[in-house]
Design a protein around this motif. Structure first.
Motif, PDB file in Angstrom:
ATOM      1  N   MET A 119     -51.096   2.580  31.718  1.00 30.29           N
ATOM      2  CA  MET A 119     -51.031   4.024  31.971  1.00 30.29           C
ATOM      3  C   MET A 119     -50.110   4.328  33.143  1.00 30.29           C
ATOM      4  O   MET A 119     -49.363   5.305  33.128  1.00 30.29           O
ATOM      5  CB  MET A 119     -52.437   4.572  32.264  1.00 30.29           C
ATOM      6  CG  MET A 119     -53.364   4.606  31.065  1.00 30.29           C
ATOM      7  SD  MET A 119     -55.029   5.181  31.503  1.00 30.29           S
ATOM      8  CE  MET A 119     -54.688   6.887  31.971  1.00 30.29           C
ATOM      9  N   GLU A 120     -50.169   3.464  34.164  1.00 31.52           N
ATOM     10  CA  GLU A 120     -49.323   3.654  35.338  1.00 31.52           C
ATOM     11  C   GLU A 120     -47.853   3.494  34.979  1.00 31.52           C
ATOM     12  O   GLU A 120     -46.998   4.262  35.433  1.00 31.52           O
ATOM     13  CB  GLU A 120     -49.716   2.647  36.417  1.00 31.52           C
ATOM     14  CG  GLU A 120     -48.969   2.832  37.734  1.00 31.52           C
ATOM     15  CD  GLU A 120     -49.444   1.866  38.799  1.00 31.52           C
ATOM     16  OE1 GLU A 120     -49.050   2.041  39.960  1.00 31.52           O
ATOM     17  OE2 GLU A 120     -50.203   0.931  38.458  1.00 31.52           O
ATOM     18  N   GLU A 121     -47.552   2.506  34.150  1.00 33.48           N
ATOM     19  CA  GLU A 121     -46.171   2.257  33.746  1.00 33.48           C
ATOM     20  C   GLU A 121     -45.614   3.415  32.924  1.00 33.48           C
ATOM     21  O   GLU A 121     -44.426   3.712  32.983  1.00 33.48           O
ATOM     22  CB  GLU A 121     -46.091   0.951  32.950  1.00 33.48           C
ATOM     23  CG  GLU A 121     -46.342  -0.296  33.801  1.00 33.48           C
ATOM     24  CD  GLU A 121     -46.390  -1.563  32.967  1.00 33.48           C
ATOM     25  OE1 GLU A 121     -46.420  -1.448  31.718  1.00 33.48           O
ATOM     26  OE2 GLU A 121     -46.408  -2.660  33.562  1.00 33.48           O
ATOM     27  N   ARG A 122     -46.498   4.070  32.159  1.00 32.47           N
ATOM     28  CA  ARG A 122     -46.059   5.206  31.339  1.00 32.47           C
ATOM     29  C   ARG A 122     -46.108   6.524  32.114  1.00 32.47           C
ATOM     30  O   ARG A 122     -45.751   7.569  31.584  1.00 32.47           O
ATOM     31  CB  ARG A 122     -46.943   5.320  30.088  1.00 32.47           C
ATOM     32  CG  ARG A 122     -46.813   4.160  29.117  1.00 32.47           C
ATOM     33  CD  ARG A 122     -47.436   4.510  27.773  1.00 32.47           C
ATOM     34  NE  ARG A 122     -48.850   4.821  27.892  1.00 32.47           N
ATOM     35  CZ  ARG A 122     -49.832   3.928  27.740  1.00 32.47           C
ATOM     36  NH1 ARG A 122     -49.536   2.652  27.482  1.00 32.47           N
ATOM     37  NH2 ARG A 122     -51.092   4.283  27.846  1.00 32.47           N
ATOM     38  N   GLY A 123     -46.600   6.470  33.356  1.00 33.21           N
ATOM     39  CA  GLY A 123     -46.694   7.680  34.164  1.00 33.21           C
ATOM     40  C   GLY A 123     -47.932   8.503  33.865  1.00 33.21           C
ATOM     41  O   GLY A 123     -48.115   9.592  34.415  1.00 33.21           O
ATOM     42  N   GLU A 124     -48.804   7.993  32.996  1.00 35.42           N
ATOM     43  CA  GLU A 124     -49.996   8.739  32.603  1.00 35.42           C
ATOM     44  C   GLU A 124     -51.043   8.744  33.713  1.00 35.42           C
ATOM     45  O   GLU A 124     -51.783   9.718  33.874  1.00 35.42           O
ATOM     46  CB  GLU A 124     -50.606   8.131  31.337  1.00 35.42           C
ATOM     47  CG  GLU A 124     -49.730   8.279  30.098  1.00 35.42           C
ATOM     48  CD  GLU A 124     -50.363   7.645  28.874  1.00 35.42           C
ATOM     49  OE1 GLU A 124     -51.519   7.205  28.972  1.00 35.42           O
ATOM     50  OE2 GLU A 124     -49.702   7.586  27.828  1.00 35.42           O
ATOM     51  N   LEU A 125     -51.117   7.668  34.480  1.00 39.74           N
ATOM     52  CA  LEU A 125     -52.138   7.556  35.521  1.00 39.74           C
ATOM     53  C   LEU A 125     -51.925   8.607  36.608  1.00 39.74           C
ATOM     54  O   LEU A 125     -52.867   9.278  37.030  1.00 39.74           O
ATOM     55  CB  LEU A 125     -52.113   6.150  36.130  1.00 39.74           C
ATOM     56  CG  LEU A 125     -53.235   5.825  37.126  1.00 39.74           C
ATOM     57  CD1 LEU A 125     -54.591   5.966  36.453  1.00 39.74           C
ATOM     58  CD2 LEU A 125     -53.068   4.411  37.668  1.00 39.74           C
ATOM     59  N   GLU A 126     -50.687   8.758  37.049  1.00 38.44           N
ATOM     60  CA  GLU A 126     -50.377   9.749  38.081  1.00 38.44           C
ATOM     61  C   GLU A 126     -50.656  11.160  37.574  1.00 38.44           C
ATOM     62  O   GLU A 126     -51.214  11.994  38.295  1.00 38.44           O
ATOM     63  CB  GLU A 126     -48.911   9.630  38.498  1.00 38.44           C
ATOM     64  CG  GLU A 126     -48.531  10.575  39.636  1.00 38.44           C
ATOM     65  CD  GLU A 126     -47.085  10.410  40.068  1.00 38.44           C
ATOM     66  OE1 GLU A 126     -46.660  11.140  40.976  1.00 38.44           O
ATOM     67  OE2 GLU A 126     -46.387   9.549  39.485  1.00 38.44           O
ATOM     68  N   ARG A 127     -50.289  11.417  36.320  1.00 42.55           N
ATOM     69  CA  ARG A 127     -50.529  12.732  35.730  1.00 42.55           C
ATOM     70  C   ARG A 127     -52.027  13.014  35.612  1.00 42.55           C
ATOM     71  O   ARG A 127     -52.489  14.122  35.900  1.00 42.55           O
ATOM     72  CB  ARG A 127     -49.871  12.803  34.347  1.00 42.55           C
ATOM     73  CG  ARG A 127     -49.980  14.180  33.697  1.00 42.55           C
ATOM     74  CD  ARG A 127     -49.072  14.317  32.490  1.00 42.55           C
ATOM     75  NE  ARG A 127     -49.403  13.384  31.424  1.00 42.55           N
ATOM     76  CZ  ARG A 127     -48.684  12.313  31.115  1.00 42.55           C
ATOM     77  NH1 ARG A 127     -47.583  12.031  31.807  1.00 42.55           N
ATOM     78  NH2 ARG A 127     -49.040  11.517  30.123  1.00 42.55           N
ATOM     79  N   HIS A 128     -52.784  11.986  35.229  1.00 42.56           N
ATOM     80  CA  HIS A 128     -54.240  12.128  35.096  1.00 42.56           C
ATOM     81  C   HIS A 128     -54.877  12.414  36.457  1.00 42.56           C
ATOM     82  O   HIS A 128     -55.760  13.273  36.571  1.00 42.56           O
ATOM     83  CB  HIS A 128     -54.825  10.843  34.504  1.00 42.56           C
ATOM     84  CG  HIS A 128     -56.317  10.847  34.399  1.00 42.56           C
ATOM     85  ND1 HIS A 128     -56.996  11.577  33.444  1.00 42.56           N
ATOM     86  CD2 HIS A 128     -57.272  10.225  35.150  1.00 42.56           C
ATOM     87  CE1 HIS A 128     -58.297  11.397  33.598  1.00 42.56           C
ATOM     88  NE2 HIS A 128     -58.487  10.585  34.622  1.00 42.56           N
ATOM     89  N   ASN A 129     -54.417  11.705  37.503  1.00 41.62           N
ATOM     90  CA  ASN A 129     -54.956  11.910  38.851  1.00 41.62           C
ATOM     91  C   ASN A 129     -54.660  13.317  39.360  1.00 41.62           C
ATOM     92  O   ASN A 129     -55.503  13.953  40.000  1.00 41.62           O
ATOM     93  CB  ASN A 129     -54.379  10.874  39.818  1.00 41.62           C
ATOM     94  CG  ASN A 129     -54.971   9.488  39.605  1.00 41.62           C
ATOM     95  OD1 ASN A 129     -56.074   9.358  39.087  1.00 41.62           O
ATOM     96  ND2 ASN A 129     -54.239   8.461  39.996  1.00 41.62           N
ATOM     97  N   LYS A 130     -53.460  13.810  39.083  1.00 47.02           N
ATOM     98  CA  LYS A 130     -53.089  15.152  39.522  1.00 47.02           C
ATOM     99  C   LYS A 130     -53.935  16.211  38.819  1.00 47.02           C
ATOM    100  O   LYS A 130     -54.356  17.197  39.436  1.00 47.02           O
ATOM    101  CB  LYS A 130     -51.602  15.400  39.249  1.00 47.02           C
ATOM    102  CG  LYS A 130     -50.672  14.657  40.202  1.00 47.02           C
ATOM    103  CD  LYS A 130     -49.215  14.983  39.922  1.00 47.02           C
ATOM    104  CE  LYS A 130     -48.302  14.272  40.917  1.00 47.02           C
ATOM    105  NZ  LYS A 130     -46.864  14.560  40.663  1.00 47.02           N
ATOM    106  N   GLU A 131     -54.185  16.005  37.525  1.00 47.74           N
ATOM    107  CA  GLU A 131     -55.012  16.947  36.770  1.00 47.74           C
ATOM    108  C   GLU A 131     -56.442  16.953  37.302  1.00 47.74           C
ATOM    109  O   GLU A 131     -57.069  18.009  37.427  1.00 47.74           O
ATOM    110  CB  GLU A 131     -55.011  16.574  35.284  1.00 47.74           C
ATOM    111  CG  GLU A 131     -53.679  16.831  34.587  1.00 47.74           C
ATOM    112  CD  GLU A 131     -53.690  16.372  33.141  1.00 47.74           C
ATOM    113  OE1 GLU A 131     -54.721  15.810  32.704  1.00 47.74           O
ATOM    114  OE2 GLU A 131     -52.683  16.577  32.444  1.00 47.74           O
TER     115      GLU A 131
END
Length: 211
Positions: free
Chosen positions: A49-61
């Motif tokens: 998820m981190e490599e796809r940028g999903e983790l950062e987006r999830h944390n921001k949400e």
């Protein structure tokens, strides 16, 4: 005595059958079956998820939702502006359902005992419940606080407590989930709660018709 060549042939034949039986059904290399470590699976998923940028987006949400819920909690359901003044009382007395014991095992309240917390602890502040999105209710709450000061606790059932607290420079609370209003039976606001003897006096206040 049997012919040695026959015995040797029989031994070779049996050995061959056994070997074929041992090897039958084997395809490629056999590995032992092992369960995957769930922690490792989670770490792998988080890394992906981190490599796809999903983790950062999830944390921001998540941070955005958390901030929104703190700044503007969900309004208490079922509470409306008072259309008439009403006074009623709440008796906090409750009956002990089973013997209550202290840390030494000694009973300090027997089953069936009636306990009223106001007998030992008085209401330290009057409580004013109001709608922070209603301009008239906000003005009324501010007027009451200017009169009673620290003797009054301001509690929202709707609105932004942090913004209002900063604006007025006083503590402003929020009745999360309607815990207090449901317990006290408050249906309309503004509502003022004061102590009268061993009961709580609750007044739902009519401020006039809205324009």
């Amino acid at each position: 005595m049997k012919n040695p060549s026959v015995i040797l042939f029989s031994a070779i034949l049996i050995s061959g059958v056994c070997l074929r039986a041992d090897d039958f059904g084997t395809h490629g290399v056999i590995y032992p079956i092992e369960e995957e470590d769930p922690i490792q699976l989670i770490q792998q998923k988080l890394k992906a998820m981190e490599e796809r940028g999903e983790l950062e987006r999830h944390n921001k949400e998540l941070q955005k939702k958390t901030k929104a819920s703190v700044e503007r909690p969900k309004p208490v359901e079922g509470i409306t502006r008072a259309t008439e003044s009403r006074v009623f009382y709440f008796n906090p007395t409750h009956v002990v359902r089973e013997d209550l014991k202290d840390h030494l095992g000694q009973v300090f309240a027997k089953k069936g005992t009636k306990i009223n917390p106001l007998e030992t602890v008085s209401l330290s502040q009057n409580l004013l419940f109001f709608d922070g999105d209603d301009l008239e209710q906000k003005e009324y709450a501010q007027q009451q606080f200017n009169i009673e000061k620290e003797k009054l606790k301001l509690i929202l059932i709707k609105g932004a407590p942090l913004v209002l607290s900063e604006e007025w420079q006083v503590p402003v609370y929020f009745d999360q989930g309607g815990l207090l209003t449901k317990k006290l039976g408050i249906k309309h606001v503004p509502a003022l709660v004061t102590q009268e003897g061993l009961q709580l006096r609750i007044e739902e206040i009519f401020l006039g018709e809205t324009e």
